[in-house]
Design a protein around this motif. Structure first.
Motif, short mmCIF file in Angstrom:
data_model
loop_
_atom_site.label_atom_id
_atom_site.label_comp_id
_atom_site.label_asym_id
_atom_site.label_seq_id
_atom_site.Cartn_x
_atom_site.Cartn_y
_atom_site.Cartn_z
N GLY A 609 -35.70 -11.41 -75.60
CA GLY A 609 -36.87 -12.18 -75.15
C GLY A 609 -38.03 -11.57 -75.60
N GLN A 610 -39.55 -12.09 -75.30
CA GLN A 610 -40.50 -11.68 -75.39
C GLN A 610 -41.57 -11.30 -74.57
OE1 GLN A 610 -43.18 -14.17 -78.08
NE2 GLN A 610 -45.28 -13.17 -76.95
N HIS A 611 -42.21 -10.40 -74.38
CA HIS A 611 -42.52 -9.98 -72.94
C HIS A 611 -43.74 -8.98 -73.24
CE1 HIS A 611 -38.88 -10.80 -70.64
NE2 HIS A 611 -38.24 -9.92 -71.14
N GLN A 612 -44.56 -9.10 -71.71
CA GLN A 612 -45.85 -8.32 -71.53
C GLN A 612 -45.49 -7.26 -70.93
OE1 GLN A 612 -49.14 -9.31 -69.51
NE2 GLN A 612 -50.25 -9.45 -71.19
N VAL A 613 -45.74 -5.59 -72.39
CA VAL A 613 -45.18 -4.73 -71.57
C VAL A 613 -46.52 -3.72 -71.20
CG1 VAL A 613 -42.88 -4.58 -72.51
CG2 VAL A 613 -44.86 -3.69 -73.90
N VAL A 614 -46.51 -2.76 -70.24
CA VAL A 614 -47.19 -1.86 -69.59
C VAL A 614 -46.95 -0.27 -70.94
CG1 VAL A 614 -48.06 -0.06 -68.25
CG2 VAL A 614 -47.86 -2.69 -67.48
N VAL A 615 -47.46 0.08 -71.93
CA VAL A 615 -47.44 1.21 -72.52
C VAL A 615 -48.02 2.27 -71.62
CG1 VAL A 615 -47.84 2.71 -74.60
CG2 VAL A 615 -47.54 -0.26 -74.65
N LYS A 616 -46.49 3.23 -71.20
CA LYS A 616 -46.47 4.18 -70.72
C LYS A 616 -46.50 5.68 -72.05
CE LYS A 616 -46.20 3.08 -66.87
NZ LYS A 616 -47.49 3.10 -65.84
N SER A 617 -47.35 6.52 -72.33
CA SER A 617 -47.67 7.37 -73.48
C SER A 617 -46.16 8.39 -73.12
CB SER A 617 -48.32 8.43 -73.01
OG SER A 617 -49.21 9.01 -74.28
N MET A 618 -45.67 8.85 -74.14
CA MET A 618 -45.01 10.47 -73.98
C MET A 618 -45.38 11.58 -74.74
SD MET A 618 -41.66 8.40 -73.91
CE MET A 618 -40.70 8.97 -74.54
N GLU A 619 -46.52 11.21 -75.73
CA GLU A 619 -46.94 12.48 -75.84
C GLU A 619 -47.58 13.26 -74.62
OE1 GLU A 619 -47.79 9.21 -77.50
OE2 GLU A 619 -47.06 9.55 -79.15
N GLU A 620 -48.22 12.90 -74.05
CA GLU A 620 -48.18 13.60 -72.96
C GLU A 620 -47.53 14.65 -72.05
OE1 GLU A 620 -49.98 11.12 -69.85
OE2 GLU A 620 -51.57 10.12 -70.56
N ASN A 621 -46.23 14.27 -72.09
CA ASN A 621 -44.92 15.09 -71.78
C ASN A 621 -43.58 15.82 -72.97
OD1 ASN A 621 -45.90 14.78 -69.14
ND2 ASN A 621 -44.88 12.67 -69.45
#
Length: 669
Positions: A609-621
């Motif tokens: 399904g389609q959802h609005q998602v919050v992007v969390k950075s992977m690069e920082e860790n």
């Protein structure tokens, strides 16, 4: 409000004023000026000077003052805006920017750094003009103001007016630009010669402005001296005649019969600390996650148990989306704030290299997340230096090659789907791939017997420590730059590609996310795992027929669709997922569009399904991960990876490059 806060606000406003000044100077240099260009330029320099005087930036004020004087003569027509005057004003504005930077760092500019500029500007001010003769300074000849047609201004400067970098003559000239002005000096404060202080302001004036202009327009002229003077502004009629004056002003401002002159609404703004906006964005992100969890829980409740629950959750979702869009709009700003720094770099570097360069900038109004904008300056600076040093030839070499002596560098920005594309191209020599490959073999980066495609050779310029410069100079040659560009762009969730033709020039394309906070995504399942595909990249999804799937010897599988062949990429193989669908005809193929590699088909088990998602950075860790653009938290509390389609497409792109457009039947099995 603390002094430090006022000081920080001054520097923020000065940065915006510098952008305005450079824009007006560019319009003058490129013959795009209109009637307000010089006035807007004058106001920008005057505002920087006024604020600088309040903070005691004496040297900055001195430079701005002589610039202001030259601009005033250009405004009143006594001097024309010739190319040499505009070029000198550009250099002076560059120096003004240096002074602002030094004051902001609480550093000191070298002694006498501005002396030559001030002398050159002063010489231009004193030089005979080739414009219209200036208005006569004898104000007694000005027509007397008539009742109901203007304002009477009593202007009494304080003694310290001059020491705060203000000049009454410029104010009087600005008033005269509004209409006929009668000036009467007041000498009641003039001391005897033995008590006269040369740096004190001792004169006062009564100024009768015979023009039906709004009071606010008069007050704006005295904006920077209100704390250094006693000022009274009164209508030229008794108080009982105010309605007559208002009617006369309204009639004077009215458009001709049959014409509709609509004035644009004034733009109101408020300065907000970026940390507060970031906090608001984070809260909206948490709301999005909680809303997704509520939807997950609500779907498990039978409708008859709570009939209004589903409708309420849908309304919440709609309001939350509007809130998210509003917050994201607050975070965005035009890339102009970065692009405006590039003309100066081109001027200085072209002079240093002895090259003639024209910079063309388009799309500077394109808006992008503030976090992304702030980190664009260094990559663009590296790319521009590379274009001027390595890309563009010397004027004589260009002429010998049949090109104009002046090289052209084009910097542009545009929004495409959910990403921002920034392009920097030049019409120079292009990438000498034979030389690049030879240098790579010489440095041991590439094996001596390796056979590389043109695209793979172009990628070598992004290797750490790689350079083709024969001599190390102050501009380049140490192999530091292009690898930094790629690393910085990747840290923003973006990518960089290069196209080049020998003898014709090169084109670098930076593809960046529109925002780093919230996005619309399609949740797909692969085995027991869930992944997010950006909606902006998806073209369509389908379940292919077995006869549409073909194996390419040594190259994997392709999907035949409407006469075209699209590379297939099975996500279970990429991420090592067990218990996933391996037969494309039993799964779902999501066709996605990439900026550089065209279309690619991604094999998944199913669409969730389609959802609005919050992007969390992977690069920082973890640092940059190929094919991964970030992570998010789903409504069930599980973490899902957000896929970078273009990163996944790079191997497929190399497959496409090795395959002819019309695939031989023998290659398909």
């Amino acid at each position: 409000m603390s002094f430090d806060h006022l000081r920080a606000t001054y520097f923020e406003e000065s940065a915006e004023l510098l952008e305005s000044a450079y824009a007006q100077l560019s319009a003058l240099a490129e013959d795009r000026a209109d009637g307000d260009t010089l006035h807007a330029l004058f106001r920008a320099i005057h505002s920087i000077k006024g604020g600088g005087g309040a903070f005691g930036f004496t040297r900055l004020v001195g430079l701005a003052h002589v610039m202001e004087t030259l601009l005033d003569r250009m405004r009143d027509g006594s001097l024309a805006a010739t190319p040499d005057r505009v070029a000198l004003l550009l250099k002076a504005t560059d120096a003004l920017a240096d002074f602002l930077g030094a004051e902001q760092r609480e550093d000191a500019m070298p002694a006498g750094a501005e002396d030559a500029l001030i002398a050159a500007l002063g010489a231009m001010v004193e030089a005979p003009g080739n414009g219209a003769p200036p208005p006569a300074m004898a104000e007694a000849a000005a027509p007397a103001a008539k009742p109901g047609t203007g304002w009477r201004i009593l202007f009494r400067p304080h003694a310290a007016l001059f020491r705060h970098a203000n000049e009454p003559l410029l104010l009087i000239r600005a008033l005269r630009a509004l209409g006929p002005l009668a000036v009467t000096p007041l000498l009641d404060r003039l001391p005897g010669l033995e008590a006269l202080e040369p740096e004190d302001a001792v004169l006062a004036w009564t100024l009768d402005l015979a023009a039906p202009v709004p009071r606010g327009q008069v007050e704006e002229i005295f904006e920077f001296v209100v704390d250094d003077c006693d000022l009274a502004i009164e209508p030229l009629v008794p108080a009982v005649e105010q309605p007559v004056l208002a009617e006369a002003q309204a009639q004077a401002a009215a458009p001709p019969a049959g014409a509709r002159a609509e004035q644009p609404a004034a733009v109101q703004s408020v300065r907000v600390d970026v940390a507060k906006v970031d906090r608001l964005v984070n809260l909206v992100g948490e709301l999005v996650i909680n809303q997704a969890m509520l939807l997950q829980l609500g779907s498990a409740v039978p409708p008859e148990v709570c009939p209004g629950l589903v409708a309420g959750l849908e309304t919440l979702s709609q309001h939350l989306r509007e809130l998210q869009e509003g917050v994201m709009a607050i975070r965005t700003q035009p890339v102009k704030s970065v692009f405006s720094r590039m003309p100066r770099l081109v001027r200085e570097l072209s002079a240093q290299l002895g090259k003639e360069v024209r910079l063309v900038v388009t799309g500077e109004a394109t808006e992008i997340d503030k976090t992304v904008v702030e980190q664009l300056a260094d990559p663009l600076t590296h790319l521009l230096r590379n274009a001027l040093d390595h890309g563009l030839e010397a004027p004589d070499q260009r002429e010998a090659a049949g090109k104009p002596r002046q090289g052209t560098v084009h910097l542009s920005a545009e929004q495409r789907g959910g990403r921002i594309l920034i392009e920097l191209s030049d019409d120079g020599r292009g990438i000498d791939r034979a030389r690049v490959l030879a240098r790579a073999r010489e440095r041991g980066i590439v094996a001596s017997d390796a056979v590389l495609t043109d695209a793979e050779i172009d990628e070598l310029i992004f290797m750490p420590g790689f350079s083709t410069a024969a001599v190390v100079s102050a501009v380049s040659g140490r192999g530091v730059g292009m690898d930094v560009v790629r690393r910085n762009i990747q840290s923003l969730g973006g990518r960089i590609t290069v196209e080049s033709r020998l003898g014709e020039g090169s084109r670098f394309v930076l593809s960046l996310p529109l925002t780093l906070a919230v996005m619309d995504g399609l949740v797909v399942s692969v085995g027991r795992e869930a992944y997010i595909l950006p909606i902006s990249a998806i073209v369509e999804s389908l379940r292919p027929r077995p006869q549409d799937i073909h194996d390419v010897v040594g190259r994997g599988q392709v999907l035949s669709i409407r006469g075209a062949y699209i590379p297939l990429l099975a996500l279970h193989r990429v991420f090592g997922v067990a218990d996933a669908v391996t037969d494309p005809s039993r799964g779902i193929v999501v066709i996605a569009e990439t900026d550089h590699a065209g279309r690619i088909g991604l094999l998944v088990d199913d669409l969730v399904g389609q959802h609005q998602v919050v992007v969390k950075s992977m690069e920082e860790n973890y640092g940059p991960i190929p094919g991964i653009g970030g992570a998010t938290i789903l409504g069930n509390g599980r973490v899902a990876l957000i896929l970078d389609v273009a990163g996944l497409a790079e191997p497929a792109e190399r497959t496409r490059a090795a395959r002819p457009s019309a695939m031989p039947a023998a290659a398909l099995h």
